[in-house]
Design a protein around this motif. Structure first.
Motif, mmCIF file in Angstrom:
data_model
loop_
_atom_site.group_PDB
_atom_site.id
_atom_site.type_symbol
_atom_site.label_atom_id
_atom_site.label_comp_id
_atom_site.label_asym_id
_atom_site.label_seq_id
_atom_site.Cartn_x
_atom_site.Cartn_y
_atom_site.Cartn_z
ATOM 1 N N VAL A 18 0.874 -1.281 0.019
ATOM 2 C CA VAL A 18 -0.175 -0.107 0.036
ATOM 3 C C VAL A 18 0.986 1.240 0.165
ATOM 4 O O VAL A 18 0.786 2.172 -0.897
ATOM 5 N N ILE A 19 2.105 1.441 0.776
ATOM 6 C CA ILE A 19 2.930 2.276 0.819
ATOM 7 C C ILE A 19 3.482 2.966 -0.069
ATOM 8 O O ILE A 19 3.376 3.792 -0.638
ATOM 9 N N ARG A 20 3.920 1.713 -0.815
ATOM 10 C CA ARG A 20 4.583 1.660 -2.361
ATOM 11 C C ARG A 20 3.732 2.317 -3.218
ATOM 12 O O ARG A 20 4.052 3.259 -4.256
ATOM 13 N N GLY A 21 2.557 1.744 -3.414
ATOM 14 C CA GLY A 21 1.583 2.408 -4.200
ATOM 15 C C GLY A 21 0.952 3.637 -4.286
ATOM 16 O O GLY A 21 1.242 4.434 -5.043
ATOM 17 N N ILE A 22 0.820 4.356 -2.956
ATOM 18 C CA ILE A 22 0.675 5.851 -2.461
ATOM 19 C C ILE A 22 1.988 6.467 -3.117
ATOM 20 O O ILE A 22 1.622 7.459 -3.851
ATOM 21 N N VAL A 23 3.121 6.213 -2.585
ATOM 22 C CA VAL A 23 4.388 7.040 -2.765
ATOM 23 C C VAL A 23 4.617 7.142 -4.406
ATOM 24 O O VAL A 23 5.066 8.152 -5.032
ATOM 25 N N ARG A 24 4.555 5.822 -5.082
ATOM 26 C CA ARG A 24 4.912 6.014 -6.428
ATOM 27 C C ARG A 24 4.000 6.825 -7.254
ATOM 28 O O ARG A 24 4.468 7.540 -8.150
ATOM 29 N N LYS A 25 2.737 6.475 -7.212
ATOM 30 C CA LYS A 25 1.769 7.304 -7.742
ATOM 31 C C LYS A 25 1.879 8.850 -7.177
ATOM 32 O O LYS A 25 1.633 9.791 -8.296
ATOM 33 N N PHE A 290 -5.246 -0.552 -3.569
ATOM 34 C CA PHE A 290 -5.630 0.559 -2.400
ATOM 35 C C PHE A 290 -4.721 1.554 -2.342
ATOM 36 O O PHE A 290 -5.177 2.732 -2.262
ATOM 37 N N GLY A 291 -3.414 1.502 -2.432
ATOM 38 C CA GLY A 291 -2.443 2.445 -2.322
ATOM 39 C C GLY A 291 -2.604 3.804 -3.576
ATOM 40 O O GLY A 291 -2.857 4.794 -3.200
ATOM 41 N N LEU A 292 -2.866 3.072 -4.773
ATOM 42 C CA LEU A 292 -3.114 3.826 -5.944
ATOM 43 C C LEU A 292 -4.274 4.765 -5.700
ATOM 44 O O LEU A 292 -4.293 6.078 -6.146
ATOM 45 N N HIS A 293 -5.216 4.016 -5.277
ATOM 46 C CA HIS A 293 -6.570 4.826 -5.222
ATOM 47 C C HIS A 293 -6.777 5.623 -4.002
ATOM 48 O O HIS A 293 -7.449 6.576 -3.981
ATOM 49 N N ALA A 294 -6.054 5.451 -2.982
ATOM 50 C CA ALA A 294 -6.016 5.973 -1.818
ATOM 51 C C ALA A 294 -5.480 7.550 -2.094
ATOM 52 O O ALA A 294 -5.937 8.750 -1.954
ATOM 53 N N VAL A 295 -4.452 7.729 -3.049
ATOM 54 C CA VAL A 295 -3.632 8.873 -3.152
ATOM 55 C C VAL A 295 -4.492 9.665 -4.327
ATOM 56 O O VAL A 295 -4.529 10.791 -4.415
ATOM 57 N N GLU A 296 -5.213 8.765 -5.032
ATOM 58 C CA GLU A 296 -6.313 9.535 -6.013
ATOM 59 C C GLU A 296 -7.344 10.129 -5.070
ATOM 60 O O GLU A 296 -7.946 11.139 -5.638
ATOM 61 N N ALA A 297 -7.607 9.620 -4.297
ATOM 62 C CA ALA A 297 -8.763 9.983 -3.389
ATOM 63 C C ALA A 297 -8.250 11.500 -2.540
ATOM 64 O O ALA A 297 -8.883 12.597 -2.763
ATOM 65 N N VAL A 298 -6.906 11.488 -2.389
ATOM 66 C CA VAL A 298 -6.255 12.877 -1.907
ATOM 67 C C VAL A 298 -6.313 13.977 -3.180
ATOM 68 O O VAL A 298 -6.831 14.869 -2.955
ATOM 69 N N ARG A 299 -5.862 13.372 -4.053
ATOM 70 C CA ARG A 299 -5.940 14.409 -5.370
ATOM 71 C C ARG A 299 -7.216 15.087 -5.503
ATOM 72 O O ARG A 299 -7.374 16.182 -5.795
ATOM 73 N N ASP A 300 -8.357 14.227 -5.473
ATOM 74 C CA ASP A 300 -9.608 14.277 -5.686
ATOM 75 C C ASP A 300 -10.194 15.262 -4.607
ATOM 76 O O ASP A 300 -11.553 15.756 -4.453
#
Lengths: 342, 342, 342, 342
Positions: A18-25, A290-300
Motif C-alpha cells: 500500500v505504502i509503495r503504491g501511494i508513494v509511486r503514484k 488500495f494505495g493507488l486509489h487512496a492517493v487518487e482520493a487525496v488528489r480529488d
C-alpha cells in the motif's frame, strides 16, 4: 502538497505494498511530497517521522510488516491528544493524511475528520477480513493460504495414522480464516466464533471419520467457544481480551476430544505465522491498488473516505461505514460448508 | 435423479474441487447418483463413463488436473454428434448434465440446451480469466501466484547483475495473468495482447532501469505483439494458432532488447507449470463453491445457466453470457499499472 | 524371488519414495515380486498384506505418508509374535523382507535376523535425524524447511512489533530440527533437549534484542527443559512420555518470559505439520536412493544390513549400528550456533 | 585485524548467509573489522568498498543475491591488475581476504596467494554443484527444489493430457540439477551434458509413456547435446559460450520430438528463476557454516585454503583443489537413475 502516511494496529502482509503504491503514484503522477509517521498514531502524536520517497519504497512490495512501524496508540484516549496530532501535522506541513489500519486506527481517522476537519483518507486493514465495507482486506488471502498449506500437510498424517488433528487459526470475533482455510484444506470440522459449538457433535463427527480409516482434521478459530463456555474457564484462564491463555482453545479442544473419544489428539497452533511473511499475489495486487486509489482520493479532495473492494473495482466509502459493525460469517454460508463436516 | 458431469478444454487447478463439491452435496443432501463422462464431450459422444461417488472424490481437493480427463472434442462439429450425445445420455439414464469448461465446452452446452432441450448447468473454467460473466475463474489465482513467485526470484538476479530478465506468461488473447503477476511481482514492463507494444518504448524503460543499478524485469503475455507484427514473422514462424512457435515472444523480445540496448537478456518461459499442481486456497474455495451451487441449480431445475462469482456471492447467469465475448483487460486498468513501468 | 516391504513408526515424508524405488528397481531390473505388509510389523504378524507392483507405486513419489500404513506394533513384545511373523512370511512365500523404520522397527528387524535368521534389509527413518549410522535420514530436510519457513514469516512481526515469538518444533531427545531451522531462520535463541537451558539467560537474550528494535524469536525443541525441571512440573503435567502435555514447553516458556520480562509473548506450535505433506527434493532423492540400494542389498544377499548415507554415497551398515545409540547434537556444534544468540 | 570480503561470479542463493556468518563471528568472537569489496575482484582492483558490520548484515540471511554485488572481472587478465589489487588491499589496511566464488573467482584467489603471498581464504560457490572438493555447494539445493516443484506441477498436465512436457534446467557442463530434480520430480527422461543423448532413444521413451495414458516429462540440462551435435547447429545458432541461443536445447528438443512422434510438445525454461530468491534451509545452513569456518581459518592463519563440506563436517582444503577439475555426474550414478526412464 505534502501527504502524511501512517500504519496502525496489528501487522498484515500487504502494508508495504500500500505504502509503495501511494508513494509511486503520488510522486510520479501528482508531484506530491510524503511524510511517513512512525508507529501508527504515535507518529503524529509525538511528531515522530520517517523519510518516505521513491528510494525508500524500493524493494518493499514483497515484504511483510510495515516500514513505518505500527502501534495501538489512540490519541483520542490521551489528554490533549487530538490537539497534539493537529499541531504536529501543521508543524510538518502535512496537508492530508492517509491512515492505513483496522477498526481502531480508522475510528480515530473518522473522528479527526468529522470533528476536527483533518483531511484524511483511509485504507482498510484487517487480517481477519471482518470489515463490512469491503469484499476483502489484504493479508486475509495470505493467512488463508498459510493455514490451508498447514492443513494439507496434516492430511498425510491423517491418512497414515489414527489421530485427531486440531488446527487453531486466527479469528477472535469472525471465523473467515477458519471457514476459508477449512473449506480449502478439506477439514472435517470447522468451528467459528459466530456459532457456539456442541462438543458432543464435534466428537460424533470425529468418530464417524475413523470408520473410513482417515483421521479427522478439526479447524478451530481462536475465538470459537463451546456452548457451555464455563467448561473452558474451568480448564484454563481467560486473559483481558477474553482469550483463553494457558493452553488456547485448540489445545483445550484436543484434550476434550481425547477424553471423550479415547483417541489421541495433536494440536497445531499457527499463531503469528499466519500474519507474517511475503503477501500472496492477490494481497499484493489488492494492497497496491488500495494505495493507488487512496492517493487518487487525496488528489480529488475526497476526504473522510476509505477505499474498498467491490467485486473487481476499487470504490470509496465513508470511513465510518467500515467501523460501524464487524463483518461476521453469515449462518447460511457456514451451513453451506456443513456438507463437508464429519 | 442421475446427474452427468464432464470437464472440457485445457486443464486448470480446481477442476477436481468442483467435481468433489458437486458429488458431496449431490449425494449427501439431495440423494443424487452421478455419472462421470471421460475426456469432456468425448465422454457422452462415445458413451465413455467413469464411476463418480463419494469414495472416488476423496482426496482430490488439493490435486490439479481432473479425474475425469479432458479433451477438445466438439460434438457440434461431428456429423450426428448431437444425436449420439443425446442417445448416450439417455442410455446412461442421465437426467441432467453439469459441464465444466471454457468458451468451447460451454458453447456446446448452450447449444445443446437451447436447440435440443438438454438439461445442462455450466461451470466456467479458464486459466486466463477471460470469461466476461464472472469476476474470476478458478485456476487464475494459482497461475498468478506461480508467475509472481518466479518474478520474485528474478529480482535477486536483478539486484546483483546487469541483465534484462524477460518472463513469458500465459495469455493468448487476454493479459490478466501478465497484468496481475507483473503488478504483484513488481515488474518494470508489462506487455499484454490487448495493446500492441512499441519496442522503442520497451527499450527506453529498460535503459532507464539500469541507471538505478537495478536490472529490469519484463513480463510479457504469450499473445503480446509489437506494433509492427511483421518483425516477429521475420524472426520466427507463426503456428496455426497465430502463436510464434520457434522461439516464443519472450525469447524473441529478449533477442531484440539485446540487439538494441547492448545489454544481455535472459528469458524464463513458465509454460504449463502455470496451469498445473495444487490450486491456491482461493481457487479451491471458488471451485468448491461453484460445485456446490451448480448442483443446487440442478436441484432447482434452473437449466441453461452457469454459476458465476459476483463480489463474494455465487450467482447464476445464462450460459450464453459467458461465451458471448471475451473479457479483456480494460485500457484504464492497464494505464493504472503504468505508474510502475520503467 | 518374493520380497516383503513394511513401514513402521511415525510417518515421515519420503516413505513412499523409498517404496517406489524398491519396487521399480526390483521389478524392472531383478524381476522380483513384492508383497506389501500393512501397518508396520502388524502386517506380517497378522498376515495383512496389500498389493505392491509398478501400477500401485505410480504417482506416490511426491506424496507424504505411506501407502502401506504404519503402526508401533512390536512382535517381540507379543506372546508368540516372532513365530507368527515367521509363519506368515512363509505363508506368503516371502524370501526376504525390507523394513523401513526407526529405532523400534529396525530393532525388531535386527532381532529377527540375528536370532531367527530372517532375511532382512533395513532402511532408516526418523524425522528427528537422530540415528547415528547415517549422515541424514529422509523427512528431516522437509521438517527443517517447514520450520524455517514459519520462522521466516515471524520475522515480519518481529520487525514491526515488540513481542517475543516462541516457536516449538519437533525433537523429543535430539535438537537437530531446532538447531538447523533456528540457524537457517535466524532465530535469536535455540533451545535443545541435549542441554538444559537457563531461564535467566534466555530472558537476558530476549531483553538484549529489544534494544535494537527487533523482537526476539525463540526456537525450542519440544523436549527441551529448563535447568530446574520442577518449574515445568509445577505449571503443567507430564504425560507418560515425559512430555509436558497441558500446554507444551513452548507455551510454558512464553508464559515464563512474559512474567519475567514484562513483554508480551506469542507461541507457534507446528506439531504434525512438520512431518506431513510433500517431501523436499533432497528427501525424495535420498529416499529414492535408499530404496534402490535396499533392493540391491537383497539381490546381493547382504542381509542384516541397513542402507545409510555417508557423504554423497549410499553404504551398508549392520542394522544394529543404527539402533545402538541415539545421535544427539554435539556440544561443539551447538556452541558454534551460539554466535547468533541474543 | 581487518578482513576484506568479496563475492564473484554468477549469483547464488546463500551468498548473503555466508557474508553474515563471517561478519557475526568475526566481530563478536574475534573483534575483527571488515571491509566489503564491491562486485567481486572489481572491488579490490578499483578500491571500491562498501561498509560491512553487524547492522549491514542484519536481515540478509533469507535474501538471495549478494549485498556486495558481483562481477566476472579478472585482475589476472588486466595489465597491472595484481599490483593494483595489492595496493588497494594495503590502502584499505586489509590484512586478509575472504573470496566467495566459483572456479574463476577462486582461481584468482589461488594465484594471488601462491604467487603473491596474499592472505586469502576461499568459500566455494556454484549453483551447478560442479566443484570437486566439496560434497555440495550452497544454492544447488535451492535450484533443485525450484526445478522439482516445477516438474511436480507439470505432472498434473501429464495426467490430464496427451502432451510431451520438456523442462530445460541449468547445467552447462554438469548435469547435477537435471539429475537431482529429475529424480525427485519423477521425470521419465533425464538428459545431462556428461552423456550425449540418442534422439531415437528419447522418442522411444516418450512413445512408451503414452501407452499408460500418462504423458512423458523430459528434463534436459541446458548443456545437454544429441549424439549428432550438428543437428542442433542446423536448427539454431551457438553463441560464444557454445550455448544454443535462438531457441535453447529445450525448445529444440520439443520441436524434434513433435516432428518424430507426432505428439504435441510444450517447453518450460526456468532460466534465472533457479538461481534467485530465498535459499532453502539446507543452503542457509551450509552457507552460514561456510562463513563461520572461513573466518575461523583466517583466525588460524590458515591461508590458501577453502572451506568444504565433507559428510556433515566443514573441512579445509587447498583452494587449488577446488578449481583443478570440474565435478561431473559419474556414469554409474546416471545409470542408477535409468530405472525410472521411459
Amino acid at each position: 502538497m505534502r501527504v502524511g502516511v501512517l500504519t496502525g494496529g496489528g501487522d498484515c502482509p500487504g502494508l508495504n505494498a500500500v505504502i509503495r503504491g501511494i508513494v509511486r503514484k503520488g510522486v510520479q503522477e501528482y508531484g506530491y511530497d510524503f511524510t511517513g509517521f512512525r508507529d501508527g498514531w504515535r507518529g503524529p502524536l509525538e511528531g515522530d517521522t520517517v523519510r518516505l520517497d521513491i528510494p525508500t519504497v524500493r524493494g518493499i512490495l514483497p515484504r511483510g510488516g510495515t516500514i513505518l512501524g505500527s502501534s495501538r496508540t489512540n490519541p483520542l484516549k490521551i489528554e490533549g491528544g487530538v490537539r497534539r496530532v493537529q499541531e504536529n501535522l501543521a508543524a510538518e506541513g502535512v496537508d492530508a493524511l492517509i491512515a492505513i489500519g483496522g477498526e481502531d486506527t480508522l475510528g480515530v481517522a473518522a473522528a479527526l475528520h468529522r470533528e476536527h476537519g483533518v483531511k484524511v483518507v483511509g485504507v482498510p486493514k484487517t487480517i481477519d477480513n471482518d470489515l463490512s465495507a469491503t469484499d476483502y482486506t489484504f493479508g486475509f488471502d495470505t493467512a488463508v493460504n498459510i493455514a490451508t498449506e498447514a492443513i494439507d500437510r496434516l492430511h498425510t498424517t491423517a491418512e497414515s495414522h489414527m489421530r485427531v488433528l486440531v488446527v487453531e487459526v486466527m479469528g477472535r470475533h469472525a471465523g473467515w480464516i477458519a471457514l476459508h482455510s477449512g473449506l480449502a484444506g478439506g477439514a472435517n470440522v470447522i468451528l467459528i466464533p459466530e456459532q457456539r459449538f456442541d462438543l458432543d457433535q464435534v466428537c460424533a463427527w470425529v468418530e464417524s471419520r475413523f470408520k473410513i480409516r482417515y483421521a479427522p482434521i478439526v479447524v478451530v478459530a481462536e475465538g470459537a467457544m463451546p456452548r457451555d463456555g464455563d467448561m473452558v474457564l474451568k480448564d484454563g484462564t481467560l486473559d483481558s481480551f477474553g482469550h483463553v491463555r494457558l493452553s488456547g482453545i485448540g489445545e483445550w479442544l484436543a484434550n476434550q476430544i481425547e477424553k471423550r473419544t479415547g483417541k489421541e489428539a495433536r494440536t497445531t497452533v499457527l499463531g503469528h505465522v499466519q500474519r507474517g511473511g511475503t503477501p500472496s499475489a492477490f494481497d499484493r495486487w489488492l494492497a497496491t491498488r488500495f494505495g493507488l486509489h487512496a492517493v487518487e482520493a487525496v488528489r480529488d479532495g475526497d476526504f473522510g473516505k476509505m477505499v474498498a473492494l467491490r467485486s473487481t473495482e476499487i470504490v470509496r466509502v465513508p470511513i465510518g461505514d467500515a467501523t460501524a459493525r464487524i463483518k461476521t460469517v453469515d449462518p447460511s454460508l457456514y451451513a453451506e460448508a456443513g456438507v463437508f463436516f464429519g
